[in-house]
Design a protein around this motif. Structure first.
Motif, PDB file in Angstrom:
ATOM      1  N   SER A   1       1.939  10.128  10.561  1.00  0.00           N
ATOM      2  CA  SER A   1       1.012   9.962  11.697  1.00  0.00           C
ATOM      3  C   SER A   1       1.554  10.673  12.932  1.00  0.00           C
ATOM      4  O   SER A   1       0.808  11.313  13.679  1.00  0.00           O
ATOM      5  N   HIS A   2       2.876  10.536  13.119  1.00  0.00           N
ATOM      6  CA  HIS A   2       3.515  11.174  14.270  1.00  0.00           C
ATOM      7  C   HIS A   2       3.298  12.687  14.237  1.00  0.00           C
ATOM      8  O   HIS A   2       2.866  13.282  15.226  1.00  0.00           O
TER       9      HIS A   2
ATOM     10  N   THR B   1       4.962  -8.099   8.298  1.00  0.00           N
ATOM     11  CA  THR B   1       5.413  -6.767   7.862  1.00  0.00           C
ATOM     12  C   THR B   1       5.433  -5.761   9.009  1.00  0.00           C
ATOM     13  O   THR B   1       5.822  -4.614   8.815  1.00  0.00           O
ATOM     14  N   PHE B   2       4.993  -6.185  10.207  1.00  0.00           N
ATOM     15  CA  PHE B   2       5.118  -5.326  11.389  1.00  0.00           C
ATOM     16  C   PHE B   2       6.592  -4.992  11.591  1.00  0.00           C
ATOM     17  O   PHE B   2       7.443  -5.881  11.517  1.00  0.00           O
ATOM     18  N   VAL B   3       6.887  -3.722  11.796  1.00  0.00           N
ATOM     19  CA  VAL B   3       8.284  -3.308  11.926  1.00  0.00           C
ATOM     20  C   VAL B   3       8.697  -3.445  13.391  1.00  0.00           C
ATOM     21  O   VAL B   3       8.298  -2.640  14.233  1.00  0.00           O
TER      22      VAL B   3
ATOM     23  N   LEU C   1       1.013   3.907  17.752  1.00  0.00           N
ATOM     24  CA  LEU C   1       1.365   5.337  17.841  1.00  0.00           C
ATOM     25  C   LEU C   1       0.112   6.186  18.037  1.00  0.00           C
ATOM     26  O   LEU C   1       0.065   7.043  18.914  1.00  0.00           O
ATOM     27  N   LEU C   2      -0.925   5.908  17.237  1.00  0.00           N
ATOM     28  CA  LEU C   2      -2.156   6.702  17.330  1.00  0.00           C
ATOM     29  C   LEU C   2      -2.835   6.503  18.689  1.00  0.00           C
ATOM     30  O   LEU C   2      -3.320   7.460  19.291  1.00  0.00           O
TER      31      LEU C   2
ATOM     32  N   LEU D   1       0.846  -1.190   0.000  1.00  0.00           N
ATOM     33  CA  LEU D   1       0.000   0.000   0.000  1.00  0.00           C
ATOM     34  C   LEU D   1       0.880   1.239   0.000  1.00  0.00           C
ATOM     35  O   LEU D   1       2.035   1.176   0.416  1.00  0.00           O
ATOM     36  N   PRO D   2       0.366   2.371  -0.466  1.00  0.00           N
ATOM     37  CA  PRO D   2       1.165   3.594  -0.359  1.00  0.00           C
ATOM     38  C   PRO D   2       1.462   3.889   1.112  1.00  0.00           C
ATOM     39  O   PRO D   2       0.594   3.732   1.963  1.00  0.00           O
ATOM     40  N   GLY D   3       2.704   4.275   1.389  1.00  0.00           N
ATOM     41  CA  GLY D   3       3.082   4.575   2.764  1.00  0.00           C
ATOM     42  C   GLY D   3       3.607   3.374   3.525  1.00  0.00           C
ATOM     43  O   GLY D   3       3.892   3.477   4.707  1.00  0.00           O
ATOM     44  N   SER D   4       3.742   2.231   2.861  1.00  0.00           N
ATOM     45  CA  SER D   4       4.286   1.044   3.524  1.00  0.00           C
ATOM     46  C   SER D   4       5.736   1.289   3.920  1.00  0.00           C
ATOM     47  O   SER D   4       6.437   2.046   3.250  1.00  0.00           O
ATOM     48  N   PRO D   5       6.190   0.597   4.973  1.00  0.00           N
ATOM     49  CA  PRO D   5       7.591   0.778   5.348  1.00  0.00           C
ATOM     50  C   PRO D   5       8.515   0.153   4.314  1.00  0.00           C
ATOM     51  O   PRO D   5       8.210  -0.906   3.767  1.00  0.00           O
TER      52      PRO D   5
ATOM     53  N   THR E   1      11.164  -0.529  15.368  1.00  0.00           N
ATOM     54  CA  THR E   1      10.466   0.675  14.930  1.00  0.00           C
ATOM     55  C   THR E   1      11.406   1.867  14.947  1.00  0.00           C
ATOM     56  O   THR E   1      12.034   2.136  15.969  1.00  0.00           O
TER      57      THR E   1
ATOM     58  N   PHE F   1       9.648   4.831   6.620  1.00  0.00           N
ATOM     59  CA  PHE F   1       8.316   4.429   7.080  1.00  0.00           C
ATOM     60  C   PHE F   1       7.415   5.666   7.044  1.00  0.00           C
ATOM     61  O   PHE F   1       7.078   6.236   8.080  1.00  0.00           O
TER      62      PHE F   1
ATOM     63  N   PRO G   1      -2.278  -4.664   6.248  1.00  0.00           N
ATOM     64  CA  PRO G   1      -0.887  -5.090   6.391  1.00  0.00           C
ATOM     65  C   PRO G   1      -0.423  -4.972   7.845  1.00  0.00           C
ATOM     66  O   PRO G   1      -0.892  -4.090   8.581  1.00  0.00           O
ATOM     67  N   GLY G   2       0.465  -5.877   8.242  1.00  0.00           N
ATOM     68  CA  GLY G   2       0.910  -5.923   9.629  1.00  0.00           C
ATOM     69  C   GLY G   2       1.524  -4.639  10.144  1.00  0.00           C
ATOM     70  O   GLY G   2       1.441  -4.337  11.334  1.00  0.00           O
ATOM     71  N   TRP G   3       2.132  -3.863   9.237  1.00  0.00           N
ATOM     72  CA  TRP G   3       2.781  -2.621   9.702  1.00  0.00           C
ATOM     73  C   TRP G   3       1.778  -1.582  10.180  1.00  0.00           C
ATOM     74  O   TRP G   3       2.144  -0.610  10.845  1.00  0.00           O
TER      75      TRP G   3
ATOM     76  N   SER H   1      -4.130  -8.484  10.821  1.00  0.00           N
ATOM     77  CA  SER H   1      -3.206  -8.616   9.682  1.00  0.00           C
ATOM     78  C   SER H   1      -3.831  -9.373   8.517  1.00  0.00           C
ATOM     79  O   SER H   1      -3.264  -9.428   7.435  1.00  0.00           O
TER      80      SER H   1
ATOM     81  N   THR I   1       4.256   6.421   6.587  1.00  0.00           N
ATOM     82  CA  THR I   1       2.992   6.514   7.323  1.00  0.00           C
ATOM     83  C   THR I   1       3.228   6.802   8.803  1.00  0.00           C
ATOM     84  O   THR I   1       2.511   7.583   9.411  1.00  0.00           O
ATOM     85  N   LEU I   2       4.244   6.160   9.355  1.00  0.00           N
ATOM     86  CA  LEU I   2       4.573   6.376  10.767  1.00  0.00           C
ATOM     87  C   LEU I   2       5.002   7.821  10.984  1.00  0.00           C
ATOM     88  O   LEU I   2       4.569   8.482  11.932  1.00  0.00           O
TER      89      LEU I   2
ATOM     90  N   ASN J   1       1.991  -0.862  13.831  1.00  0.00           N
ATOM     91  CA  ASN J   1       2.915   0.186  14.283  1.00  0.00           C
ATOM     92  C   ASN J   1       2.185   1.515  14.380  1.00  0.00           C
ATOM     93  O   ASN J   1       2.321   2.262  15.360  1.00  0.00           O
ATOM     94  N   ILE J   2       1.385   1.797  13.360  1.00  0.00           N
ATOM     95  CA  ILE J   2       0.637   3.055  13.305  1.00  0.00           C
ATOM     96  C   ILE J   2      -0.435   3.071  14.407  1.00  0.00           C
ATOM     97  O   ILE J   2      -0.619   4.074  15.086  1.00  0.00           O
TER      98      ILE J   2
ATOM     99  N   SER K   1       1.483 -11.041   5.930  1.00  0.00           N
ATOM    100  CA  SER K   1       1.067  -9.674   6.214  1.00  0.00           C
ATOM    101  C   SER K   1       1.458  -9.280   7.633  1.00  0.00           C
ATOM    102  O   SER K   1       2.003  -8.203   7.878  1.00  0.00           O
TER     103      SER K   1
END
Lengths: 214, 276
Positions: free
Chosen positions: A179-180, A156-158, B171-172, A64-68, A161, A173, B162-164, B158, A175-176, B167-168, A153
């Protein structure tokens, strides 16, 4: 004519009978062909290790757009990434070179060690085809050790981080990073409006009541 | 005609909803802080009240479900109160909490008044800051609920995302919680109770009623509308009984004191934690 027909049937039966052990024990005769360790290793490891309804699930490359992006340094396709490190031994702490890499949820909260995910020496690069950390099987060989049912899927958790507000995170990353700053500006925005508003209100309220003699 | 001195502002259901929000919010803040500050003395102390990290997490999750349930019940109650035949008045009228152009005008007018320019706006039933407090909950709870749900069920999440995104979500969830807690303690509690006109405690949300004389100063247009339309008589209320007043003073001060201690400790101990 009759005799050859019978022979044909008997040979067919024998062939079928011979196939039964072959099918049930995973081609035992064929696997004796394996002579080198590398070949046996590849047979075992070329599977993604994850099956859903008997169908092998391969990691999807769709992002997806913004993926790490790959946040770790490219370690190459080597079977042993530490092969060129001088005086490399099991006695050296991972964090003495990989500074801050232990600052992650898994280490700090899950209380697990580097080796529980990265494995014993030799540690292969994530791009090494047979590495457990290779993204085609990471979910099954690394994540699923604790997280039952981990999917590609999920993997894909980072874990390591990056610092969300860091300039480098913008490319690694996105999106992160966004979002921050979204949340940071929201918090700052709320207080920039309501803190002076409250203070001025408090002062005005004080003066107004003083005048009224309350 | 007997004069009305006290009128109802919040019904019993409104007050119970607010109390439920106080209790679940406090429980979630404390257990959440215990988890966030788990490597500090303060965090360890908090977690020990709840039986450790794991059980604090379980309590946090259940309190989260309870808060979400309360939120849904509140929405359903609000929908029953709407008068669909005159929906325009019901949604954008003076008794509605939906922000209108009037609120922005009043905000500007009031800021000028802070500096001694012009007159203070004559508020209707709900002022702009009350509306802000109300709607803050409306985007706060869904955000915290969705991200919280993602973090409770990471494997299931997931499958759809996606699993990442976890992370978001983390944070949120944290950022929104920090915003909500600091806003409630610094702005909502301080301004609500510690102004000269409301000190020592703004009792309205507990007693449910307000003195007409007091409200004529703060919300002049509301009182004027009520006396014009003759609704004042319908809203007539008795002052709260002494034992109940004692009870909510003790409760209110316990919450305010813990809130100030909480924000102080959270700021002090923040130097020892790493946001992983």
């Amino acid at each position: 004519m009759n005799g050859s027909h019978l022979m044909h049937n008997v040979s067919r039966l024998l062939l079928v009978l011979a196939m039964i052990p072959a099918c049930t024990s995973g081609w035992v005769f064929a696997s004796t062909d394996v002579t080198t360790d590398a070949r046996r290793y590849s047979l075992q490891e070329s599977s993604s290790g994850y099956y859903e309804d008997d169908i092998e699930v391969m990691p999807h490359k769709r992002t997806l757009p913004g993926s790490p992006a790959n946040t770790t340094k490219r370690t190459g396709r080597y079977a042993d990434v530490h092969r060129l490190v001088k005086d490399y031994s099991g006695k050296i702490r991972c964090t003495s070179c990989h500074v801050n890499k232990a600052d992650n949820l898994h280490t700090v909260r899950g209380n697990i060690t580097c080796r529980q995910c990265h494995g014993l020496d030799p540690i292969a690069g994530a791009d090494f085809y047979y590495a457990p950390m290779n993204s085609i099987r990471k979910h099954a060989y690394v994540c699923a050790k604790c997280h039952q049912g981990a999917t590609p899927s999920f993997a894909t958790f980072v874990v390591h981080t990056p610092a969300a507000g860091d300039a480098k995170t913008r490319s690694s990353f996105p999106t992160l990073y966004y979002s921050h700053y979204l949340m940071l500006f929201l918090i700052i925005g709320v207080f920039v409006v309501f803190l002076p508003h409250s203070i001025l209100w408090w002062i005005r309220d004080w003066l107004m009541n003083k005048r009224r003699g309350k | 005609m007997n004069t009305v001195t006290r009128i109802t502002r919040f019904t019993v259901i409104d007050r119970i909803t607010h109390l439920g929000l106080i209790l679940t919010f406090s429980l979630l803040s404390i257990t959440g802080a215990g988890r966030l500050y788990f490597n500090t003395d303060w965090g360890t102390a908090i977690l020990s009240w709840f039986g450790g990290y794991t059980s604090a997490t379980i309590i946090h999750i259940w309190a989260g479900w309870l808060m979400t349930l309360g939120f849904i019940v509140h929405i359903l109650l609000v929908l029953t109160r709407l008068d669909w035949r005159s929906w325009k008045l019901s949604l954008f009228g003076p008794d509605s909490l939906i922000p209108t152009a009037r609120d922005f005008r009043e905000f500007g007018q009031r800021v000028l008044w802070f500096f001694g320019i012009g007159n203070a706006p004559k508020f209707e039933r709900w002022t702009y800051w009350e509306k802000f407090d109300y709607w803050a909950v409306f985007w706060g709870i869904p955000l915290l609920f969705i991200t919280g749900l993602m973090l409770i069920y990471p494997i299931e999440t997931s499958r759809f995302l996606p699993g990442w995104t976890l992370n978001i979500a983390l944070l949120l969830h944290r950022a929104e919680a920090i915003l909500a807690i600091s806003y409630i303690i610094v702005i909502h509690l301080l301004v609500g109770h510690f102004r000269r006109s409301t000190f020592p405690l703004n009792e309205t949300m507990f007693s449910g009623s307000v003195s007409v004389e007091e409200e004529a100063k703060e919300k002049a247009d509301w009182i004027e509308r009520l006396s014009k339309t003759g609704q004042m008589q319908q809203l007539k209320a008795e002052p709260p009984v002494t034992w109940y007043r004692r009870l909510y003073f003790v409760f209110g001060y316990a919450v305010i004191a813990s809130g100030f201690y909480f924000i102080g400790a959270a700021i002090y101990y923040s130097q020892f934690i790493v946001l992983h």
